[in-house]
Design an enzyme around this catalytic site. Structure first.
Site, short mmCIF file in Angstrom:
data_model
loop_
_atom_site.label_atom_id
_atom_site.label_comp_id
_atom_site.label_asym_id
_atom_site.label_seq_id
_atom_site.Cartn_x
_atom_site.Cartn_y
_atom_site.Cartn_z
N TYR A 53 0.79 -1.18 0.02
CA TYR A 53 -0.09 -0.05 -0.01
C TYR A 53 1.02 1.30 -0.17
CZ TYR A 53 -3.10 3.43 1.55
OH TYR A 53 -3.85 4.94 1.47
N HIS A 54 0.55 2.21 -0.83
CA HIS A 54 1.41 3.36 -1.08
C HIS A 54 1.01 4.63 -0.07
CE1 HIS A 54 3.99 6.30 -2.69
NE2 HIS A 54 4.41 5.67 -3.94
N GLY A 55 1.60 4.99 0.97
CA GLY A 55 1.34 5.93 1.60
C GLY A 55 1.67 7.34 1.07
N SER A 99 4.02 -1.12 -6.05
CA SER A 99 2.67 -0.52 -5.45
C SER A 99 1.89 -0.37 -6.64
CB SER A 99 2.81 0.76 -4.73
OG SER A 99 1.50 1.25 -4.35
N GLU A 159 -2.44 6.59 -5.80
CA GLU A 159 -2.79 6.32 -4.42
C GLU A 159 -1.92 7.04 -3.51
OE1 GLU A 159 -3.76 1.94 -3.29
OE2 GLU A 159 -1.81 2.32 -2.56
#
Length: 319
Positions: free
Chosen positions: A116-118, A183, A189
């Site tokens: 998951y890409h913050g 990702s 994202e």
């Protein structure tokens, strides 16, 4: 002492004739926290350029260094370890960083890590550093093309094997026995995700094609409280989304840099299944990643509670 008090009193009387001190002090107290939240991400930028300087100096004096470290013949190995030590120290001190599920990453051989890409992928820098220091393995990474236009990024990408990536180049990396991180949500994202941690993959299946062709397991990866460390401002979202879709460069302002608890969770490997289509595999991986998020992340995410997670008595029950 009386002399200093008289000078201070006279200075305040002089300034008060030109400035409303009460208003200025009120404004200072109001704006200081706001300014700090936008300046803290510069610590992250500073670390990137400290990494660049370490690698640049290492490259500049490579002959002397390699003569001194004769046991390590791989050119970038020493430079990577130096940078990894800096990032891992920052991770431990500033975020109390932990990795749960390291045993799911193979000691040798290929695997595809889907994460998951913050707002900023700082967790991948931390994870890669921990992998190099503890397991002596480097995670190859796919980065957006705009990164390679930034000053200093060429040296960092060369040292850490960061590339824009095509399906075929990613397959080749895995066939050579390496770890690779992708990702699917990418910069989109990063820019438009929020503290509800919804996956924004927009039907991307490239990573699934890579995994199927290379015949490697996929390891889902999620970092708890990632969106509480760095966030986008909550206004003008539609405007910045249209702007991003036009110029394809991240322009949505980021604030944060809060010392919240970071804990990276690595899920059980999703083994290769040649009977699946890329679309079916994408759905399967998305569900696995969503399960990690729902199991380990407080929703919606809270900066206050993420700060409390640094202290064991106050940690989330989802840990």
């Amino acid at each position: 002492m009386e002399f200093i008090q008289n000078i201070t009193k006279g200075l305040l009387e002089f300034l008060s004739s030109y400035i409303d001190l009460d208003y200025s002090l009120w404004l200072y107290r109001l704006l200081t926290p706001l300014i700090v939240t936008f300046l803290l991400p510069l610590v992250f930028v500073a670390l990137i350029y400290i990494s660049f300087l370490i690698l640049f100096i290492y490259k500049l004096h490579r002959e002397v260094i390699l003569r001194s470290v004769r046991s390590d013949r791989k050119f970038w190995e020493v430079g990577r370890k130096l940078v990894a030590a800096v990032w891992d120290a920052h991770a431990r001190i500033y975020h109390g960083y932990e990795v749960i599920g390291m045993e799911h990453i193979p000691k040798d051989g290929p695997a595809l890590i889907v994460y998951y890409h913050g707002a900023i992928p700082i967790d991948m820098y931390y994870l890669n550093s921990r992998m190099m220091l503890q397991e002596n393995r480097l995670i190859y990474t796919i980065g957006d093309r705009f990164l390679f236009k930034l000053p200093g990024w060429g040296t960092i990408s060369e040292a850490f094997h960061i590339s824009p990536g095509t399906v075929q180049s990613c397959v080749n990396i895995l066939r050579d026995g390496n770890l690779l991180a992708i990702s699917p949500g990418g910069v989109y994202e990063a820019q438009f995700g929020d503290n509800y941690y919804e996956l924004l993959w927009r039907n991307r299946v490239g990573f699934a094609k890579v995994a199927l062709e290379a015949q490697v397991p996929i390891i889902p990866c999620f970092t708890q409280n990632l969106r509480e460390g760095f966030r986008q401002v909550g206004i003008f979202r539609t405007f910045f989304m249209k702007l991003y879709n036009t110029i394809r460069i991240p322009v949505y302002p980021i604030y944060g840099g809060f010392p919240v608890k970071f804990r990276t969770y690595l899920g059980k490997p999703i083994e290769h299944d040649g009977n699946l289509t890329p679309e079916q595999l994408q759905v399967k991986v998305a569900h696995a990643l969503e399960d990690l998020i729902n199991k380990h992340q407080r929703l919606p995410g809270s900066i206050f509670h993420a700060l409390l997670d640094r202290f064991p008595p106050f940690r989330s029950k989802k840990d």
